[in-house]
Design an enzyme around this catalytic site. Sequence first.
Site, PDB file in Angstrom:
ATOM      1  N   ASN A  18      -4.843   2.094  -1.624  1.00 33.12           N
ATOM      2  CA  ASN A  18      -5.321   0.714  -1.690  1.00 33.12           C
ATOM      3  C   ASN A  18      -6.161   0.441  -2.930  1.00 33.12           C
ATOM      4  O   ASN A  18      -6.572  -0.692  -3.156  1.00 33.12           O
ATOM      5  CB  ASN A  18      -6.090   0.308  -0.422  1.00 33.12           C
ATOM      6  CG  ASN A  18      -7.486   0.881  -0.351  1.00 33.12           C
ATOM      7  OD1 ASN A  18      -7.706   2.063  -0.633  1.00 33.12           O
ATOM      8  ND2 ASN A  18      -8.453   0.059   0.033  1.00 33.12           N
ATOM      9  N   LYS A  32       0.806  -1.229   0.000  1.00 32.44           N
ATOM     10  CA  LYS A  32       0.000   0.000   0.000  1.00 32.44           C
ATOM     11  C   LYS A  32       0.837   1.276   0.000  1.00 32.44           C
ATOM     12  O   LYS A  32       0.458   2.265  -0.632  1.00 32.44           O
ATOM     13  CB  LYS A  32      -0.954  -0.004   1.198  1.00 32.44           C
ATOM     14  CG  LYS A  32      -2.021  -1.083   1.097  1.00 32.44           C
ATOM     15  CD  LYS A  32      -2.966  -1.037   2.292  1.00 32.44           C
ATOM     16  CE  LYS A  32      -3.993  -2.148   2.205  1.00 32.44           C
ATOM     17  NZ  LYS A  32      -4.973  -2.076   3.308  1.00 32.44           N
ATOM     18  N   GLY A  42     -11.939  -8.531  11.030  1.00 32.06           N
ATOM     19  CA  GLY A  42     -11.293  -7.778   9.964  1.00 32.06           C
ATOM     20  C   GLY A  42     -12.104  -7.663   8.698  1.00 32.06           C
ATOM     21  O   GLY A  42     -11.961  -6.690   7.951  1.00 32.06           O
ATOM     22  N   ASP A  60      -9.276   2.783   2.725  1.00 30.50           N
ATOM     23  CA  ASP A  60      -9.161   1.930   3.911  1.00 30.50           C
ATOM     24  C   ASP A  60      -9.764   2.570   5.159  1.00 30.50           C
ATOM     25  O   ASP A  60     -10.504   1.934   5.907  1.00 30.50           O
ATOM     26  CB  ASP A  60      -7.698   1.584   4.192  1.00 30.50           C
ATOM     27  CG  ASP A  60      -7.244   0.327   3.471  1.00 30.50           C
ATOM     28  OD1 ASP A  60      -8.106  -0.492   3.102  1.00 30.50           O
ATOM     29  OD2 ASP A  60      -6.026   0.171   3.294  1.00 30.50           O
ATOM     30  N   ARG A 113       6.335  -1.001  16.749  1.00 28.93           N
ATOM     31  CA  ARG A 113       7.613  -1.553  17.209  1.00 28.93           C
ATOM     32  C   ARG A 113       8.766  -0.599  16.912  1.00 28.93           C
ATOM     33  O   ARG A 113       9.805  -0.640  17.578  1.00 28.93           O
ATOM     34  CB  ARG A 113       7.856  -2.918  16.548  1.00 28.93           C
ATOM     35  CG  ARG A 113       6.964  -4.013  17.113  1.00 28.93           C
ATOM     36  CD  ARG A 113       7.154  -5.321  16.393  1.00 28.93           C
ATOM     37  NE  ARG A 113       6.772  -5.239  14.988  1.00 28.93           N
ATOM     38  CZ  ARG A 113       6.815  -6.249  14.133  1.00 28.93           C
ATOM     39  NH1 ARG A 113       7.246  -7.437  14.550  1.00 28.93           N
ATOM     40  NH2 ARG A 113       6.434  -6.096  12.882  1.00 28.93           N
ATOM     41  N   THR A 114       8.601   0.270  15.911  1.00 28.58           N
ATOM     42  CA  THR A 114       9.556   1.351  15.659  1.00 28.58           C
ATOM     43  C   THR A 114       8.897   2.648  16.112  1.00 28.58           C
ATOM     44  O   THR A 114       8.076   3.222  15.386  1.00 28.58           O
ATOM     45  CB  THR A 114       9.908   1.428  14.154  1.00 28.58           C
ATOM     46  OG1 THR A 114      10.367   0.152  13.712  1.00 28.58           O
ATOM     47  CG2 THR A 114      10.987   2.478  13.912  1.00 28.58           C
ATOM     48  N   GLY A 140       1.825   1.643   9.628  1.00 28.80           N
ATOM     49  CA  GLY A 140       2.008   1.481   8.189  1.00 28.80           C
ATOM     50  C   GLY A 140       0.873   2.115   7.411  1.00 28.80           C
ATOM     51  O   GLY A 140       0.107   2.934   7.931  1.00 28.80           O
ATOM     52  N   GLY A 141       0.745   1.715   6.148  1.00 27.73           N
ATOM     53  CA  GLY A 141      -0.237   2.326   5.275  1.00 27.73           C
ATOM     54  C   GLY A 141      -1.657   2.227   5.770  1.00 27.73           C
ATOM     55  O   GLY A 141      -2.391   3.229   5.830  1.00 27.73           O
ATOM     56  N   ALA A 142      -2.094   1.012   6.132  1.00 24.48           N
ATOM     57  CA  ALA A 142      -3.467   0.838   6.613  1.00 24.48           C
ATOM     58  C   ALA A 142      -3.677   1.571   7.927  1.00 24.48           C
ATOM     59  O   ALA A 142      -4.721   2.208   8.138  1.00 24.48           O
ATOM     60  CB  ALA A 142      -3.776  -0.651   6.780  1.00 24.48           C
TER      61      ALA A 142
END
Length: 268
Positions: A97, A76, A249, A113, A162-163, A139-141
């Site tokens: 997307n 994405k 989801g 999204d 996590r980052t 991230g993208g989503a």
Amino acid sequence: MDDRAAISGTTRVFAILADPVAQVKSPQAVNRMASERGENSVLVPMQVAPADLARVVEGLRAVQSIGGFVVTVPHKSAVVDYCDTVSDAVRQVGAANVVTRSTDGRLHGHNLDGLGFVAGLRLGGIEPAGLSVYLAGAGGAACAIAFALAQAGVRSLTVYNRTPAKARQLLERLAEAYPGLATAVGTDNPSEHDLVVNATSLGMREGDALPCDASRLEAGQVVAEIIMEPALTPLLQAAKRQGCQTHPGVSMMEGQLEMIFQTLHRGG
């Protein structure tokens, strides 16, 4: 009648690019909608490794019968670099997307999204306005969902990644657009939030780590996924054990199906 028998040289072809691709549900739904509405089109799943994305997109650009493609994990964000134009939502979140193709081969990126996720919540009887939200992922989503939740009027948004630098970058962009929204960089502890959202791909593959510390989930929280397969992810299983309300989801796809269909078939 088998709709595949009706595919001909005039059929408009759409693709969905993913890696892996076995979990995608939108081809079945979009193809059913096309059949019901008399559209001579077909949506085909294609497994594309990240290293091959540029070559595949340029190939699709050159195929005159291609009308566009849906983009999912992990492409994405990367696909934005290959679009000739992008929507305001794509510029805002840095991911697309859905990509439509003009007859001249130009590619136009869209992001549905976030709107789809919020629409899916509401279809499930969950109104996000006024809620405190814990979002796992940047991230993208996750970016699309964060902006859509802010637009929907959530009270606060905590982002855990996590980052941590990626979480901070997302929140900085969010603060520019929604300066009144309370935000924080989170830890793996999702407690003390009304809505917990997994917007990562963790849970899609057997053996994945959980996206947060599920032992800290609290009864009464709503725990939402964006992963469609498996339908009951390890996070949702843990949430059920903790007495949480769960939101699958597939709801995000259901929330944006009509938008995806219209964007692909009408070019945006």
